[in-house]
Design an enzyme around this catalytic site. Sequence first.
Site, PDB file in Angstrom:
ATOM      1  N   ASP A 162      29.804 -48.024  36.064  1.00  0.00           N
ATOM      2  CA  ASP A 162      30.778 -48.981  35.535  1.00  0.00           C
ATOM      3  C   ASP A 162      30.516 -50.341  36.160  1.00  0.00           C
ATOM      4  O   ASP A 162      30.074 -50.434  37.314  1.00  0.00           O
ATOM      5  CB  ASP A 162      32.207 -48.531  35.852  1.00  0.00           C
ATOM      6  CG  ASP A 162      32.626 -47.306  35.056  1.00  0.00           C
ATOM      7  OD1 ASP A 162      32.068 -47.092  33.965  1.00  0.00           O
ATOM      8  OD2 ASP A 162      33.515 -46.565  35.523  1.00  0.00           O
ATOM      9  N   ASP A 176      32.740 -46.933  27.509  1.00  0.00           N
ATOM     10  CA  ASP A 176      34.198 -46.834  27.498  1.00  0.00           C
ATOM     11  C   ASP A 176      34.795 -47.737  26.423  1.00  0.00           C
ATOM     12  O   ASP A 176      35.729 -47.352  25.710  1.00  0.00           O
ATOM     13  CB  ASP A 176      34.772 -47.224  28.857  1.00  0.00           C
ATOM     14  CG  ASP A 176      34.333 -46.284  29.972  1.00  0.00           C
ATOM     15  OD1 ASP A 176      34.053 -45.113  29.673  1.00  0.00           O
ATOM     16  OD2 ASP A 176      34.271 -46.726  31.134  1.00  0.00           O
TER      17      ASP A 176
END
Length: 203
Positions: A162, A176
């Site tokens: 991330d 995401d």
Amino acid sequence: MAEAERIIGTPDIPDAEGADGAGPQQPSEDPSPAGDDTGGGRGRKKVLVLLVVAVLAYLLDLVSKMIVVAKLEHQEPIEIFGDWLRFDAIRNAGAAFGIGEAFTVIFTAIAAVVIVVIVRLARKLYSLPWAIALGLLLGGALGNLTDRIFRAPGVFKGAVVDFIAPAHFAVFNLADSAIVCGGILIVILSFKGLDPDGTVHKD
């Protein structure tokens, strides 16, 4: 006499009318209104849209993660809009937005199931908005599943990369984002009564 004519005589009438082309025809059992040209052809086009969207979402996520790992990991965060948005590389063992880090294997299995369900739905896909939504879901799920399989600490336990870090919000990635956008689009389509096969329900 009338009953005998009904039993014996009427079966010949539809045959004669069908041969002349003047009478009513038997309804076609083909569920598509115009056969393969409009039904199967439209279905194949929607599946193609799904695949193109999924591949684009997957490649964007994959390339962005490769760049982040190579250039940003173990480095100071990069400020994009001051404190409002930064790029900050982290490894996330949980689900989207860092939820449930103790259940990595379960989330991996869920992602695999989602992919299988989308592939099965694609066989009856005749809606362009649904093709886009499912493509986003498929690309995002494949992106994070790739991390789960190939990244440390091991197969099906890998931590997802991330790097998008808005202020006062969880850090996430492009996979995401694709999953969330696809999910929101599906909710909107469901409220509007549009099914994946193109059927519209007006309640």
